[in-house]
Design a protein around this motif. Sequence first.
Motif, PDB file in Angstrom:
ATOM      1  N   LEU A  79      14.202  -0.006  85.570  1.00 31.66           N
ATOM      2  CA  LEU A  79      13.346   1.163  85.389  1.00 31.66           C
ATOM      3  C   LEU A  79      12.374   1.211  86.563  1.00 31.66           C
ATOM      4  O   LEU A  79      11.207   0.820  86.470  1.00 31.66           O
ATOM      5  N   HIS A 131      14.772   7.858  86.554  1.00 35.59           N
ATOM      6  CA  HIS A 131      15.034   8.104  85.133  1.00 35.59           C
ATOM      7  C   HIS A 131      14.439   9.438  84.666  1.00 35.59           C
ATOM      8  O   HIS A 131      14.881   9.989  83.655  1.00 35.59           O
ATOM      9  N   VAL A 137      18.531   4.184  77.168  1.00 38.10           N
ATOM     10  CA  VAL A 137      17.997   3.718  78.441  1.00 38.10           C
ATOM     11  C   VAL A 137      17.957   2.195  78.364  1.00 38.10           C
ATOM     12  O   VAL A 137      17.120   1.609  77.684  1.00 38.10           O
ATOM     13  N   GLU A 184       8.439   1.127  85.547  1.00 39.66           N
ATOM     14  CA  GLU A 184       8.358   2.518  85.117  1.00 39.66           C
ATOM     15  C   GLU A 184       8.435   2.689  83.600  1.00 39.66           C
ATOM     16  O   GLU A 184       8.217   3.794  83.092  1.00 39.66           O
ATOM     17  N   ARG A 185       8.716   1.626  82.867  1.00 42.09           N
ATOM     18  CA  ARG A 185       8.979   1.789  81.434  1.00 42.09           C
ATOM     19  C   ARG A 185       7.815   2.428  80.663  1.00 42.09           C
ATOM     20  O   ARG A 185       8.057   3.381  79.897  1.00 42.09           O
ATOM     21  N   LEU A 200       7.668   6.158  81.417  1.00 37.34           N
ATOM     22  CA  LEU A 200       8.858   6.858  80.935  1.00 37.34           C
ATOM     23  C   LEU A 200       8.836   7.012  79.423  1.00 37.34           C
ATOM     24  O   LEU A 200       9.216   8.067  78.883  1.00 37.34           O
ATOM     25  N   PHE A 206      14.843   3.288  74.208  1.00 33.78           N
ATOM     26  CA  PHE A 206      14.626   2.314  75.273  1.00 33.78           C
ATOM     27  C   PHE A 206      14.948   0.941  74.708  1.00 33.78           C
ATOM     28  O   PHE A 206      14.226   0.423  73.858  1.00 33.78           O
TER      29      PHE A 206
END
Length: 392
Positions: free
Chosen positions: A219, A225, A246, A252-253, A256, A271
């Motif tokens: 990520l 994403h 995902v 980036e999690r 996101l 996720f």
Amino acid sequence: MNPRPARILRIITRLNIGGPSINAIALSAGLPRDRFETVLVCGRPGVAEGNLASRARERGIRLIEIRSLRRDPSPVADAAALARLIEIVRRERPDIVHTHLAKAGALGRIAAKTVPGIRTVHTFHGHVFSGYFTPARTRIFLAVERLLARGTDKIIALSEAQRAELVGACRIGRPGQYAVIPLGLDLERFAASRALRGSLRRELGLEPEASVITLAGRLAPVKDHRLFLAAARLVLAARPRAVFLVVGDGEERPSLEREARTSGLADAVRFTGWRDDLDRVYADSDLVVLTSRNEGTPVSLIEASAAGRPIVATAVGGVGDVVRDGGSGLLAAGRDPAEIAALILRLLDDPARAAAMGEEGRRFVLERFTSARLVRDVGELYGRLLEEGGAG
């Protein structure tokens, strides 16, 4: 008396979850031990990147970890890592130093030059010259790689297109220095994953008839994403029961996950974090998507293809070396969410075509991207290099 095995010192920046690490482990474990004796040197991955060091040890690889060897530039840490690498090179006295990834490639090749007679090999698993840094910083990285290439015996590109880009647009090295050796992976469990279908859906509580669209990977910004999430919103308008997985983790999690919640995707996007059972994930996916801005050779697409999954991806980097547009998947020419969504829906609306694409992809990757082929090709390159006495 048989000659002693050639000593290989393999250096990689970190054993995070991804293609370069899998490649380095496959080579270190797979090269015939009567001919090659391998030591694998690595740094420490970031907290959210996953760590494959235990997998390397399980396969009997002699592993040396250097805490100061890390991806991000740090004058103090880089100096400490270089000093430790020089110490290791002088102690191990390898015949070949083979480096993977940019930081290990720079420090490892410098360290190798402190002992006369060592042959050097560097693999470009991708590169950081597009989609990663500012133009000024990119120019610095290019200048460093051009300088390093002058003292490198062999440079491995993963595809002919990558080799042409490195020699041509990037002006790194000479054509005669290059060998094209595609990535090689252990694909058997993915090829046999058909028997696992239904397992992940039961675990996640997904309806048997739900369309499952999966993206697996770090990520990180370069994976984009957000383009995947934007396309997901459009797909949901036509397929309200679709589910988007995902798989992976990274810096980036948090953002996101916030974006998925604020844009009304919370119920449709899952996720999962890193998972070791990607064979189960792909077995229960109707198709696999990749929306990267830049790629070397995308491992997730090779593994998904081995599992017989059709692909929708952006046509960047080495994607075209793995996915044949219109054959084993569909490639988007641009970065328009509407185009990505339309390609996803085209496959969801035509299950027979999607299945045929999946089978074509399976045949292709099982012919081209196996670990056995990788080990054979690299072993032959090492043999030639040792016979030539280091001439590149």
